[in-house]
Scaffold this active site. Structure first.
Site, PDB file in Angstrom:
ATOM      1  N   PHE A 122       1.734  -0.344   9.870  1.00 40.78           N
ATOM      2  CA  PHE A 122       0.727  -0.261   8.843  1.00 40.78           C
ATOM      3  C   PHE A 122       0.559   1.038   8.173  1.00 40.78           C
ATOM      4  O   PHE A 122       1.122   2.028   8.586  1.00 40.78           O
ATOM      5  CB  PHE A 122      -0.672  -1.125   9.277  1.00 40.78           C
ATOM      6  CG  PHE A 122      -0.567  -2.497   9.338  1.00 40.78           C
ATOM      7  CD1 PHE A 122       0.796  -3.093   9.066  1.00 40.78           C
ATOM      8  CD2 PHE A 122      -1.809  -3.334   9.840  1.00 40.78           C
ATOM      9  CE1 PHE A 122       0.739  -4.386   9.470  1.00 40.78           C
ATOM     10  CE2 PHE A 122      -1.583  -4.474   9.772  1.00 40.78           C
ATOM     11  CZ  PHE A 122      -0.673  -5.242   9.576  1.00 40.78           C
ATOM     12  N   ASP A 159       0.782  -1.362   0.090  1.00 36.72           N
ATOM     13  CA  ASP A 159      -0.179   0.111  -0.013  1.00 36.72           C
ATOM     14  C   ASP A 159       0.941   1.289  -0.017  1.00 36.72           C
ATOM     15  O   ASP A 159       1.616   1.405   0.955  1.00 36.72           O
ATOM     16  CB  ASP A 159      -0.800  -0.001   1.466  1.00 36.72           C
ATOM     17  CG  ASP A 159      -1.874  -1.261   1.537  1.00 36.72           C
ATOM     18  OD1 ASP A 159      -1.735  -2.119   0.585  1.00 36.72           O
ATOM     19  OD2 ASP A 159      -2.492  -1.122   2.478  1.00 36.72           O
ATOM     20  N   TRP A 165      -4.145  -9.111  -3.898  1.00 33.35           N
ATOM     21  CA  TRP A 165      -3.486  -9.973  -2.747  1.00 33.35           C
ATOM     22  C   TRP A 165      -3.819 -11.457  -3.117  1.00 33.35           C
ATOM     23  O   TRP A 165      -3.103 -12.211  -2.400  1.00 33.35           O
ATOM     24  CB  TRP A 165      -4.600  -9.452  -1.543  1.00 33.35           C
ATOM     25  CG  TRP A 165      -3.985  -8.529  -0.791  1.00 33.35           C
ATOM     26  CD1 TRP A 165      -4.556  -7.051  -0.494  1.00 33.35           C
ATOM     27  CD2 TRP A 165      -2.622  -8.369  -0.212  1.00 33.35           C
ATOM     28  NE1 TRP A 165      -3.636  -6.375   0.297  1.00 33.35           N
ATOM     29  CE2 TRP A 165      -2.403  -7.072   0.427  1.00 33.35           C
ATOM     30  CE3 TRP A 165      -1.542  -9.272  -0.232  1.00 33.35           C
ATOM     31  CZ2 TRP A 165      -1.409  -6.600   1.053  1.00 33.35           C
ATOM     32  CZ3 TRP A 165      -0.302  -8.973   0.432  1.00 33.35           C
ATOM     33  CH2 TRP A 165      -0.345  -7.409   1.193  1.00 33.35           C
TER      34      TRP A 165
END
Length: 628
Positions: free
Chosen positions: A203, A147, A407
């Site tokens: 994250f 990301d 993914w």
């Protein structure tokens, strides 16, 4: 493990240091193997790096620096080579140069190949070794990337942070990697900005330019918000600040700044934005299958406002990586709408991860969507468009960057030195069609700087077929096709990108079905199964291992489609960006965007137009060779 506990463990294990010594690997260091697959490297640091040999499908071991019997930082997970070396990654020792340290490596057997292949070095060679590395898309120099996060623009520089594993080309050890650009196409790599720590992985999240010094770290300080994730602490929201334009960050001493009030497991990816009517900062956070809004005056203390999204959009889904932006409708600044970007996994029309969005109104408390819960609007109709978020501090422009993967197979692409690329940056806008408001995503105008050579093609009519035998002379696989296609009465108007090995991508307008289709079933390497092999311990007590494979072919070898009803008129303007491992299609200024990975074993360099049902026209065609 706290430092005291670690000191006691090392002191105890020191009793065993003579049990299983390995031959001295280097004049400046030795390795001793202890019980339970723990090894200690004793090292006088004279060079900048310890080069770690990586085997992509090996089980993870753990590595950390120990100095004066105290653990420095936290353990990192590394797939150290057992039987073969796929690549090397650098383990930085610059901070300890001239000192004696120990390197604690756990979970790697004495029989592993890595002990013979470890090296120290003053520099790390980042020369590209991958045939599929894009020519003009952003990738990490080495390691894993997913990301994009924390992106901001300031003083003429775009800062792109990203989920980054500097210790291998599969997911793990989440840091914030960092690259900068002045034009959105030429990127320079900087050292990771925020490293994994004792609170967990770093994250996704966001940054803001604190123009009013709300947080107290100075006017125009860069404030970063991210999720710390670990089994011990769960997913919690943390903050860090920078006074050097985002090069380095200091973590807030009172982290976390926000935890889920209901103990939710999936609570991550904070996006912070300024809401002018309330003169406050707002945060939108993904909370399982909804988004939650919070507000703050000082960027540290956050008050819950509302939630949105349960039951909305495609089902089933997991909400992730939100963004919340305001845009004018059809360019009219007197008619503004809020758009919630929601990245979901699973939920893609074609399997795996994708990006949807909701248009509506926001009053500082609640977001109200214009459409019914079951209505889904996709930002991109390809298979490889995910984690799309926008730069902050860009004024009237809203620029988004997606991660170009899925993914379902992100860990299995046929690449070793690195994994992960960003799709082209896109400028977002709102338009109306048939009483609905949609969001267009077009390649930013800065991509025009990639055009090195232009070849104009005379207008032509496709009867049965029309071929261009050489798209770009001696191509490296990087070019853009621009054209206007008028299908007329043709049922199918399309073309194939081909190489001399018979590998191809088919792109066509299916007028009967009202679809734009991109078919990659014969595009090159389409069965990623062998690249996604995972080797695991058969038993915890011995070194016997087995290989587990997942069949990735059905996930990758397919076609994607988009509704032509999003477009206007009887002629379609196409911009197709081709790179070594991707094809991105933009129709009518981004009313349709479609992003797909491809892995041809040779570049596509033949263009074959074909049709069904009737003739059709191709006009205003340009072929641009692209390069940095």
């Amino acid at each position: 493990m706290n430092k005291y506990a670690y000191t006691m463990k090392v002191a105890f294990l020191g009793l065993f240091l003579g049990l299983s010594p390995m031959a001295q690997a280097d004049a400046a260091w030795t390795v001793r193997h202890l019980v339970n697959e723990q090894s200690i490297i004793s090292l006088e640091v004279t060079e900048n790096y310890l080069l770690l040999p990586i085997q992509d499908d090996a089980p993870e071991g753990k590595i950390a620096v120990v100095k004066d019997n105290e653990l420095e930082g936290t353990f990192m997970n590394v797939r150290l080579a057992r039987e073969r070396v796929d690549s090397y990654v650098p383990f930085a020792l610059l901070a300890y140069k001239g000192q004696h340290v120990s390197i604690d490596i756990q979970g790697v057997p004495e029989s592993a190949l890595c002990w013979k292949e470890l090296k120290t070095a003053e520099t790390f060679d980042m020369t590209n070794k991958e045939s599929f590395r894009p020519v003009y898309h952003h990738t990490p120099a080495y390691g894993w990337m997913n990301d994009p996060n924390g992106m901001f623009y300031k003083d003429g520089v775009y800062h792109l942070y990203f989920q980054y594993n500097p210790y291998g080309s599969k997911w793990g050890n989440m840091h914030w990697g960092h690259s900068v650009s002045k034009d959105l196409v030429h990127w320079d790599h900087l050292k990771p900005a925020i490293a994994r720590d004792t609170l967990g992985h770093i994250f996704s999240g966001s940054t803001v330019v604190d123009k009013n010094n709300s947080a107290g770290y100075g006017k125009d300080a860069i404030i970063a918000f991210y999720t710390s994730a670990s089994d011990e602490h769960g997913q919690i929201q943390c903050m860090a600040y920078s006074n050097d334009n985002g090069r380095t960050y200091t973590k807030y001493e009172k982290n976390p700044i926000l935890t889920p009030f209901d103990g939710l497991k999936d609570f991550r990816d904070p996006k912070v934005f300024w809401y002018e009517p309330a003169q406050k900062w707002y945060m939108i956070v993904s909370a399982d299958k909804e988004m939650r809004f919070y507000s703050s005056s000082n960027l540290k203390d956050w008050e819950y406002q509302s939630g949105f999204g349960k039951g909305y959009g495609v089902q089933p889904n997991q909400f992730e990586c939100p963004d919340f932006i305001q845009l004018p409708v059809d360019g009219d600044k007197n008619k503004m709408k809020w758009v919630m970007i929601v990245n979901i996994n699973p939920g893609c029309m074609f399997g795996g991860s994708a990006t949807e969005y909701f248009v509506g109104d926001f009053d500082g408390k609640e977001f109200k969507c214009d459409t019914k819960p079951e209505v889904t609007k996709w930002l991109d109709y390809g298979k490889d468009h995910y984690a799309t978020v926008c730069f902050s501090n860009t004024g009237d422009r809203v620029i988004a960057v997606p991660w170009m993967s899925n993914w379902q197979y992100a860990n299995a692409t046929p690449i070793r030195q690195y994994r992960g690329a960003n799709a082209l940056p896109r400028e977002l806008s709102l338009y109306t069609k048939d009483g609905q408001i949609y969001m267009a995503a077009n390649a930013v105008k800065e991509t025009e700087a990639l055009r090195k050579d232009t070849r104009k093609v005379d207008n032509f009519t496709v009867k049965d077929e029309y071929k261009i035998d050489e798209i770009v002379p001696q191509t490296d696989g990087a070019y853009e096709l621009e054209m206007d296609v008028t299908p007329g009465k043709a049922q199918v108007a399309g073309f194939e990108l081909l190489n001399d090995k018979g590998e191809k991508v088919k792109i066509y307008l299916d007028m009967k079905a009202g679809k734009l289709v991109a078919d990659r079933t014969e595009s090159g390497i389409v069965d990623l199964t062998r690249y996604g092999e995972v080797t695991v311990h058969e038993k915890e007590t011995d070194d016997h291992r087995k290989t587990m494979s997942i069949n990735y072919k059905n996930d990758f070898a397919l076609g994607t489609w988009a509704p032509l009803s999003l477009c206007e008129g009887k002629t379609y303007h196409l911009n197709i960006f081709v790179d070594k491992c991707s094809v991105e299609i933009f129709v009518d200024g981004g009313r349709i965007a479609m992003t797909n990975l491809v892995f041809p074993t040779k570049p596509y360099n033949t263009l074959r137009f074909y049709g069904e049902g009737a003739d059709y026209k191709v006009e205003n065609m340009n072929i641009y060779k692209l390069g940095l």
